[in-house]
Design an enzyme around this catalytic site. Structure first.
Site, PDB file in Angstrom:
ATOM      1  N   TYR A   1      -3.856 -12.658   3.913  1.00 51.91           N
ATOM      2  CA  TYR A   1      -3.669 -11.414   3.237  1.00 51.91           C
ATOM      3  C   TYR A   1      -3.358 -10.452   4.374  1.00 51.91           C
ATOM      4  CZ  TYR A   1      -4.578  -6.514   1.480  1.00 51.91           C
ATOM      5  OH  TYR A   1      -4.768  -5.054   1.356  1.00 51.91           O
TER       6      TYR A   1
ATOM      7  N   SER B   1      -2.129  -2.313   5.238  1.00 57.12           N
ATOM      8  CA  SER B   1      -3.466  -2.439   5.187  1.00 57.12           C
ATOM      9  C   SER B   1      -3.934  -2.426   6.960  1.00 57.12           C
ATOM     10  CB  SER B   1      -4.065  -3.727   4.849  1.00 57.12           C
ATOM     11  OG  SER B   1      -5.317  -4.021   4.884  1.00 57.12           O
TER      12      SER B   1
END
Length: 243
Positions: free
Chosen positions: A152, A138
């Protein structure tokens, strides 16, 4: 193999790879019907596709092994793994995020990635296959995502470091390992985490002025598993619209 192949980037990647001539093993966690629909679309594109339930919460051995067993049963071999399955439960400051949600996120978004790659390397070396592992990271890995999901982002940063290290480790075996770091992508994830307007709100801060489509990320992944990317390994390819 495409993990998390029932929706979003995983589903778009499966459809793209089917059009490119790949037969597929698709995993899903909860939505069996969505996974079956994606598999049917892959078959309509001319590919063979099988669907496997694999809940990676806690990174259990059975969930890691199941898609490899399915690949053997259906096709007799495995050539590439796109490890896309991931989770995040909400957008919130770390202090407001329950410990169990943090553990689940790290288990699914990092630990399971490591274990899946480990199993893939074992598979490739046993069969002498110059295989490819693509881990979906990501863009959050490099910006930290403060106030939203720092745990995350940290897990995805670990994926980037892992892809670099493992790619160097197994390069002499002819195995490539790459991470892809999407930025803002227009999927249902934002609605599922309680912020359906996030895509539109954040688009203004992206140099290209919009979110990516899942198909744009899928195109990058399809290139990475193909022969044109044969000299690309041990790196992360950022696909984030300039952000």
């Amino acid at each position: 193999m495409v993990t998390g192949g029932s929706r979003g980037i995983g589903a778009a990647t499966a459809r793209r790879l089917a059009r490119d001539g790949w037969d597929l093993v698709l995993t899903y966690r909860t939505d069996a019907e969505a996974a079956r629909r994606v598999a049917e679309l892959c078959r309509e594109a001319g590919a063979d596709a099988v669907v496997v339930a694999a809940d990676r919460t806690g990174a259990p051995d059975a969930a890691i092994e199941a898609p490899f067993d399915a690949a053997h049963a259906a096709f007799g071999r495995l050539d590439a793994v796109v490890d896309n399955a991931g989770t995040t439960t909400r957008y919130a400051p770390l202090a407001d995020t329950p410990a169990e949600e943090i553990r689940t996120t790290i288990d699914v978004d990092f630990t399971a990635v490591v274990l899946t790659a480990r199993r893939a390397v074992q598979e490739f070396t046993a069969t002498g296959t110059p295989g490819v592992i693509v881990a979906v990271s990501s863009g959050a890995a490099t910006i930290g995502s403060p106030g939203e999901y720092t745990h995350y982002a940290a897990a995805k940063a670990a994926v980037d470091a892992f892809a670099m290290g493992l790619g160097k480790e197994v390069g002499p075996l002819g195995i490539r390992v790459v991470a892809v770091a999407p930025g803002l992508v227009d999927t249902e994830l934002h609605a599922r985490t309680g912020d359906p307007g996030r895509t539109q709100r954040m688009a203004a801060g992206i140099p290209l002025g919009r979110a990516a489509t899942p198909e744009e990320i899928a195109g990058t992944i399809a290139w990475l598993v193909g022969p044109e990317a044969s000299y690309v390994t041990a790196t992360t390819l950022r696909v984030a619209g300039g952000r």
